[in-house]
Scaffold this active site. Sequence first.
Site, PDB file in Angstrom:
ATOM      1  N   HIS A 265       0.826  -1.203   0.000  1.00 56.89           N
ATOM      2  CA  HIS A 265       0.000   0.000   0.000  1.00 56.89           C
ATOM      3  C   HIS A 265       0.863   1.257   0.000  1.00 56.89           C
ATOM      4  O   HIS A 265       0.657   2.174  -0.800  1.00 56.89           O
ATOM      5  CB  HIS A 265      -0.914  -0.037   1.235  1.00 56.89           C
ATOM      6  CG  HIS A 265      -1.800   1.154   1.381  1.00 56.89           C
ATOM      7  ND1 HIS A 265      -3.163   1.112   1.176  1.00 56.89           N
ATOM      8  CD2 HIS A 265      -1.525   2.434   1.748  1.00 56.89           C
ATOM      9  CE1 HIS A 265      -3.683   2.304   1.400  1.00 56.89           C
ATOM     10  NE2 HIS A 265      -2.710   3.126   1.760  1.00 56.89           N
ATOM     11  N   GLU A 266       1.837   1.305   0.908  1.00 53.62           N
ATOM     12  CA  GLU A 266       2.675   2.496   1.007  1.00 53.62           C
ATOM     13  C   GLU A 266       3.527   2.701  -0.237  1.00 53.62           C
ATOM     14  O   GLU A 266       3.744   3.827  -0.685  1.00 53.62           O
ATOM     15  CB  GLU A 266       3.562   2.432   2.254  1.00 53.62           C
ATOM     16  CG  GLU A 266       2.811   2.354   3.570  1.00 53.62           C
ATOM     17  CD  GLU A 266       1.803   3.474   3.780  1.00 53.62           C
ATOM     18  OE1 GLU A 266       1.918   4.540   3.129  1.00 53.62           O
ATOM     19  OE2 GLU A 266       0.890   3.301   4.590  1.00 53.62           O
TER      20      GLU A 266
ATOM     21  N   HIS B  41       1.652   4.558  -2.841  1.00 56.28           N
ATOM     22  CA  HIS B  41       1.715   6.013  -2.706  1.00 56.28           C
ATOM     23  C   HIS B  41       3.051   6.533  -3.229  1.00 56.28           C
ATOM     24  O   HIS B  41       3.101   7.557  -3.913  1.00 56.28           O
ATOM     25  CB  HIS B  41       1.561   6.401  -1.242  1.00 56.28           C
ATOM     26  CG  HIS B  41       0.187   6.158  -0.704  1.00 56.28           C
ATOM     27  ND1 HIS B  41      -0.954   6.647  -1.294  1.00 56.28           N
ATOM     28  CD2 HIS B  41      -0.230   5.482   0.390  1.00 56.28           C
ATOM     29  CE1 HIS B  41      -2.011   6.287  -0.593  1.00 56.28           C
ATOM     30  NE2 HIS B  41      -1.600   5.570   0.432  1.00 56.28           N
TER      31      HIS B  41
END
Length: 305
Positions: A222-223, A226
Site C-alpha cells: 500500500h505504502e 503512494h
Amino acid sequence: MSSSERFGKAVKLGAVSALSLIALVVPAAGAGSAVAAPSGDCFTPTHAADRSKDGHADTVSPAEAARIEADMQSKLAGKRTAFSAQAAAVSIPVYFHVITSGSTGNLPASTISKQISVLNSAYASSGFSFSLVSTDYTNNSTWYNGITDGTSAERNMKNALRKGGKNALNIYTANLGDDLLGWATFPSNYSSQPKLDGVVILDESLPGRSATNFNEGDTATHEVGHWMGLYHTFQGGCSGSGDYVSDTPAEATATSGCPANKDTCTSTGKDPVHNFMDYSYDSCMYEFTAGQSSRMNSSWSAYRA
C-alpha cells in the site's frame, strides 16, 4: 495530506512539508470509517485497530491533487520521447533499513526476502519489480520507539540512512507511534526533499509477524503504491476526480475488514475493497487495476525515470 500516504491516528507533522507523505492508521474497535481531509502523508493503522481510521491525513485535498496532476502532465509533455502507458519493465533497487532497540525489532533476512516477494507479486502486472540491494541494521531506541512522520527522529534517521537516487526505494522498519502501520512520500516531493523520500512501515506488519490482520506484507504494498504516485481508492469520495483512475469505482469511505457488498456511491461499481489502495485487511487485498498501473507508469516517467 501531511507527508505520508496510508492511515494514521492523530499524527503531528513537524518540519516535513504538508504535501510529502501519506500514512495509514488503524481504528479502535467500533470506530467509524470516515476520514478527515488529508495534508500530505498516508498513514496506516496498527494491528490494534484496523486500516480504516485515519486521524491524520489520508488523502490530499482536491485542489492539491489537481495541482499535482497538472504538474505531472506538464512533466510528461516535456519529455523528449512520447510517453507510453505500456512502458518497459522497470526494476527498482530497494534499500532496507531495519531500526532496532537492542534486539527488539530485529528482522531476519528471510522475513525481508518474503516482503520483497510480496511486492514483486503485487506489482508484477504493472511492469515493476523490486530487487533488494542491501539491508542495514541500526540500533537506535529513539528512532525505533514511537517514531512518527514529520518528527526530528524521522528526519535524522532518513538523513543518516537513505541511499540511492530518485529511482531507489528506501524502506524503514520500526515500532511506529500513533497506532500507525506506515507512511510514504509521493514522487512529486522528491525534488524538494530527496532525503525524506521513501516508505516507513511497522516492523510487525511484515509477512508472518504479529500485526493481526495486517501481517501479510501489504502495508508495504500500500505504502509503495503512494510512493509510486497512487492515491487511496476513496480519495475525493463520490464526486470530483477521485483518485484520478477511471477503473477504480468511487467510494465514500475507507474500507475496514473485508465486507462482501460495500457500495457507498451511486456511480457504477461496488467499492474496490480488494484493491491495495483501500484500507482492507491484508487477506482481502489482491489487486491493482489497469488504470492504476498506467498511472504508476506515468508518475514514474514524470518523476523517477
